[in-house]
Design a protein around this motif. Structure first.
Motif, mmCIF file in Angstrom:
data_model
loop_
_atom_site.group_PDB
_atom_site.id
_atom_site.type_symbol
_atom_site.label_atom_id
_atom_site.label_comp_id
_atom_site.label_asym_id
_atom_site.label_seq_id
_atom_site.Cartn_x
_atom_site.Cartn_y
_atom_site.Cartn_z
ATOM 1 N N ASP A 183 0.834 -1.208 0.000
ATOM 2 C CA ASP A 183 0.000 0.000 0.000
ATOM 3 C C ASP A 183 0.865 1.252 0.000
ATOM 4 O O ASP A 183 0.556 2.240 -0.685
ATOM 5 C CB ASP A 183 -0.925 0.005 1.214
ATOM 6 C CG ASP A 183 -2.020 -1.051 1.121
ATOM 7 O OD1 ASP A 183 -2.293 -1.503 -0.014
ATOM 8 O OD2 ASP A 183 -2.582 -1.420 2.166
ATOM 9 N N ALA A 184 1.948 1.209 0.767
ATOM 10 C CA ALA A 184 2.854 2.354 0.829
ATOM 11 C C ALA A 184 3.544 2.571 -0.513
ATOM 12 O O ALA A 184 3.729 3.712 -0.953
ATOM 13 C CB ALA A 184 3.891 2.157 1.930
ATOM 14 N N LYS A 185 3.925 1.466 -1.178
ATOM 15 C CA LYS A 185 4.550 1.592 -2.506
ATOM 16 C C LYS A 185 3.599 2.241 -3.505
ATOM 17 O O LYS A 185 3.997 3.079 -4.313
ATOM 18 C CB LYS A 185 4.976 0.207 -3.006
ATOM 19 C CG LYS A 185 6.183 -0.377 -2.284
ATOM 20 C CD LYS A 185 6.558 -1.735 -2.873
ATOM 21 C CE LYS A 185 7.790 -2.297 -2.186
ATOM 22 N NZ LYS A 185 8.167 -3.629 -2.734
ATOM 23 N N ARG A 186 2.321 1.832 -3.449
ATOM 24 C CA ARG A 186 1.334 2.416 -4.350
ATOM 25 C C ARG A 186 1.125 3.888 -4.033
ATOM 26 O O ARG A 186 0.995 4.724 -4.936
ATOM 27 C CB ARG A 186 -0.003 1.663 -4.218
ATOM 28 C CG ARG A 186 -1.125 2.192 -5.107
ATOM 29 C CD ARG A 186 -0.726 2.199 -6.559
ATOM 30 N NE ARG A 186 -1.811 2.669 -7.422
ATOM 31 C CZ ARG A 186 -1.622 3.075 -8.663
ATOM 32 N NH1 ARG A 186 -0.398 3.093 -9.203
ATOM 33 N NH2 ARG A 186 -2.649 3.480 -9.391
ATOM 34 N N ARG A 187 1.139 4.217 -2.751
ATOM 35 C CA ARG A 187 0.966 5.613 -2.349
ATOM 36 C C ARG A 187 2.136 6.457 -2.853
ATOM 37 O O ARG A 187 1.945 7.590 -3.308
ATOM 38 C CB ARG A 187 0.856 5.706 -0.829
ATOM 39 C CG ARG A 187 0.538 7.102 -0.311
ATOM 40 C CD ARG A 187 0.304 7.081 1.194
ATOM 41 N NE ARG A 187 0.073 8.404 1.729
ATOM 42 C CZ ARG A 187 -1.094 9.025 1.727
ATOM 43 N NH1 ARG A 187 -2.142 8.428 1.191
ATOM 44 N NH2 ARG A 187 -1.226 10.228 2.242
ATOM 45 N N VAL A 188 3.334 5.904 -2.793
ATOM 46 C CA VAL A 188 4.513 6.616 -3.313
ATOM 47 C C VAL A 188 4.338 6.912 -4.801
ATOM 48 O O VAL A 188 4.603 8.021 -5.272
ATOM 49 C CB VAL A 188 5.802 5.802 -3.070
ATOM 50 C CG1 VAL A 188 6.973 6.383 -3.857
ATOM 51 C CG2 VAL A 188 6.137 5.773 -1.582
ATOM 52 N N GLU A 189 3.876 5.909 -5.556
ATOM 53 C CA GLU A 189 3.665 6.093 -7.001
ATOM 54 C C GLU A 189 2.675 7.229 -7.276
ATOM 55 O O GLU A 189 2.925 8.090 -8.132
ATOM 56 C CB GLU A 189 3.150 4.796 -7.623
ATOM 57 C CG GLU A 189 4.154 3.656 -7.635
ATOM 58 C CD GLU A 189 3.534 2.349 -8.121
ATOM 59 O OE1 GLU A 189 2.340 2.378 -8.509
ATOM 60 O OE2 GLU A 189 4.224 1.313 -8.113
ATOM 61 N N LEU A 190 1.571 7.222 -6.542
ATOM 62 C CA LEU A 190 0.554 8.243 -6.746
ATOM 63 C C LEU A 190 1.072 9.628 -6.378
ATOM 64 O O LEU A 190 0.853 10.610 -7.111
ATOM 65 C CB LEU A 190 -0.695 7.922 -5.913
ATOM 66 C CG LEU A 190 -1.511 6.699 -6.316
ATOM 67 C CD1 LEU A 190 -2.562 6.399 -5.263
ATOM 68 C CD2 LEU A 190 -2.174 6.915 -7.671
ATOM 69 N N LEU A 191 1.740 9.716 -5.250
ATOM 70 C CA LEU A 191 2.262 11.008 -4.797
ATOM 71 C C LEU A 191 3.310 11.551 -5.756
ATOM 72 O O LEU A 191 3.374 12.773 -6.006
ATOM 73 C CB LEU A 191 2.853 10.868 -3.391
ATOM 74 C CG LEU A 191 1.833 10.666 -2.258
ATOM 75 C CD1 LEU A 191 2.532 10.246 -0.976
ATOM 76 C CD2 LEU A 191 1.016 11.940 -2.028
ATOM 77 N N GLU A 192 4.129 10.681 -6.317
ATOM 78 C CA GLU A 192 5.148 11.133 -7.270
ATOM 79 C C GLU A 192 4.516 11.679 -8.541
ATOM 80 O O GLU A 192 4.986 12.681 -9.099
ATOM 81 C CB GLU A 192 6.115 9.980 -7.598
ATOM 82 C CG GLU A 192 7.080 9.685 -6.443
ATOM 83 C CD GLU A 192 7.998 8.507 -6.739
ATOM 84 O OE1 GLU A 192 7.662 7.706 -7.646
ATOM 85 O OE2 GLU A 192 9.040 8.389 -6.060
ATOM 86 N N VAL A 193 3.443 11.029 -8.991
ATOM 87 C CA VAL A 193 2.712 11.536 -10.164
ATOM 88 C C VAL A 193 2.148 12.921 -9.872
ATOM 89 O O VAL A 193 2.273 13.858 -10.681
ATOM 90 C CB VAL A 193 1.577 10.566 -10.565
ATOM 91 C CG1 VAL A 193 0.656 11.213 -11.598
ATOM 92 C CG2 VAL A 193 2.148 9.271 -11.120
ATOM 93 N N CYS A 194 1.531 13.078 -8.706
ATOM 94 C CA CYS A 194 0.944 14.359 -8.325
ATOM 95 C C CYS A 194 2.015 15.440 -8.166
ATOM 96 O O CYS A 194 1.799 16.593 -8.566
ATOM 97 C CB CYS A 194 0.153 14.220 -7.027
ATOM 98 S SG CYS A 194 -1.312 13.169 -7.182
ATOM 99 N N LYS A 195 3.154 15.077 -7.601
ATOM 100 C CA LYS A 195 4.232 16.057 -7.411
ATOM 101 C C LYS A 195 4.744 16.564 -8.750
ATOM 102 O O LYS A 195 5.022 17.762 -8.916
ATOM 103 C CB LYS A 195 5.369 15.439 -6.610
ATOM 104 C CG LYS A 195 6.467 16.442 -6.219
ATOM 105 C CD LYS A 195 7.504 15.806 -5.325
ATOM 106 C CE LYS A 195 8.505 16.843 -4.824
ATOM 107 N NZ LYS A 195 9.179 17.597 -5.892
ATOM 108 N N THR A 196 4.863 15.669 -9.721
ATOM 109 C CA THR A 196 5.322 16.077 -11.049
ATOM 110 C C THR A 196 4.369 17.092 -11.665
ATOM 111 O O THR A 196 4.796 18.106 -12.233
ATOM 112 C CB THR A 196 5.439 14.849 -11.978
ATOM 113 O OG1 THR A 196 6.402 13.948 -11.429
ATOM 114 C CG2 THR A 196 5.871 15.259 -13.374
#
Length: 363
Positions: free
Chosen positions: A155-168
């Motif tokens: 779940d944390a890995k998926r959250r990292v992916e989502l947050l990185e997309v949003c940060k970009t």
């Protein structure tokens, strides 16, 4: 479901909110903060209710209701604590969509915080503050999520992916809603991050009384901006609507005719905000009341029944359904049934906007 009304100071935001909530439904305090914005329940006008009442006599008619939150005016620097700062931003974080009031009228007696009327500059001011707040939130959340992800937490890995997309997206100077993913699961995951700029926006152009159709240059600029974002604009003269809201039905109709309006612009706004939130209505009709019930678009029959009472969903057996047009055609529920037009729907039925329903259940 709630929509938050936002805007710079002196754009007519509170005037609009007061007019919207002048239908006799009292506002109440919002419970989650010290500086409390007003919350009002706004009836959503729907001509189908009157149509149903024409054929089914009832004691009362209850429309669908939209909840609006009047959030204090934002100022430049809010993301860094100016004005209400974080309190203001937390209010936005708790609503489902944003109604952004933009000043599109000139009035020397009402000072603009930036000295002149420029709706696009105003929109960008608020967008910038929300994006800066989101960027800070995403950056902080990324650090925590990355630490958790090192342990192998999926779940944390998926959250990292989502947050990185949003940060970009935010680093590029764009709101998170510009991602607009077609995959509903991904859209739900992004919305679950509760970012300010992931919320859908309806622009309300506050216009002058001599431009009720919103043909002026200021409104056209807002329309162009909304088109680029895939959004909508509703032109409203908040001052006129406030006057209309204080009149009884007969005087209100007379005033509407005098200015060339078929209905108050607030009716258009309420329906547009309802649509923005991804909502639709179905109806129940009987001797005691005819009522519009609010459901998310795509809700199943048991989920719709659950809006009335959780027992209805838990013990759902079937729904008897017909359309308002069929009631007009056959003039009574009995005649609809005798004509074989009363549909019997099961648990997998996806509700359609305007369905008239009877639910059968057993608990």
């Amino acid at each position: 479901m709630e929509a938050g009304i936002v805007g710079l100071p002196n754009v007519g935001k509170s005037t609009l909110f007061n007019a919207l909530t002048a239908a006799g439904i009292a506002s109440e305090n919002y419970p989650f903060c010290t500086i409390e914005p007003n919350v009002g329940a706004v009836p959503v006008p729907d001509s189908r209710l009157a149509t149903i009442q024409k054929y089914i006599q009832t004691q009362k008619v209850i429309p669908a209701v939209l909840q609006l939150v009047d959030i204090a005016g934002i100022v430049r620097g809010a993301s860094e604590g100016e004005g209400l700062g974080n309190k203001f931003l937390s209010h936005i974080r708790n609503v489902d969509a944003i109604v952004h009031v933009v000043r599109c009228f000139e009035d020397d007696d009402i000072t603009h915080v930036d000295g002149s009327v420029d709706p696009i500059r105003d929109i960008e001011t608020i967008d910038t503050e929300l994006m800066l707040a989101d960027l800070e939130s995403v950056t902080n959340s990324l650090d925590k999520a990355r630490r958790t992800a090192r342990s192998g937490d999926k779940d944390a890995k998926r959250r990292v992916e989502l947050l990185e997309v949003c940060k970009t997206v935010l680093d590029d100077g764009n709101p998170v809603r510009s991602l607009n993913p077609e995959d509903p699961t991904l859209r739900k995951e992004i919305n679950g991050l509760q970012l300010l700029t992931s919320k859908r926006v309806l622009y309300v152009a506050n216009i002058e009384e001599d431009d009720l159709e919103g043909t002026g240059q200021h409104v056209q600029r807002v329309r162009e901006r909304a088109t680029q974002e895939g959004g909508e604009v509703v032109p409203v003269c908040a001052r006129l609507e406030a006057e209309l809201a204080e009149l009884d039905a007969e005087d209100q109709q007379e005033m509407l005719e005098s200015v060339g309006l078929a209905e108050p612009a607030l009716a258009v706004l309420a329906r547009a905000a309802y649509k923005l939130l991804g909502l639709e209505s179905y109806f129940t009709a009987g001797e005691k009341e005819i009522r519009a019930w609010t459901i998310p678009i795509g809700a199943t029959a048991p989920q719709a029944a659950g809006v009335i009472h959780t027992d209805f969903e838990r013990g759902f057996i079937r729904a008897e359904v017909y359309a308002v047009d069929e009631l007009v055609q056959y003039e009574s529920e009995k005649a609809i049934r005798e004509a074989g037009k009363l549909r019997v729907e099961g648990k997998d039925y996806v509700m359609q906007d305007g369905d008239v329903c009877h639910f059968l259940f057993n608990v």
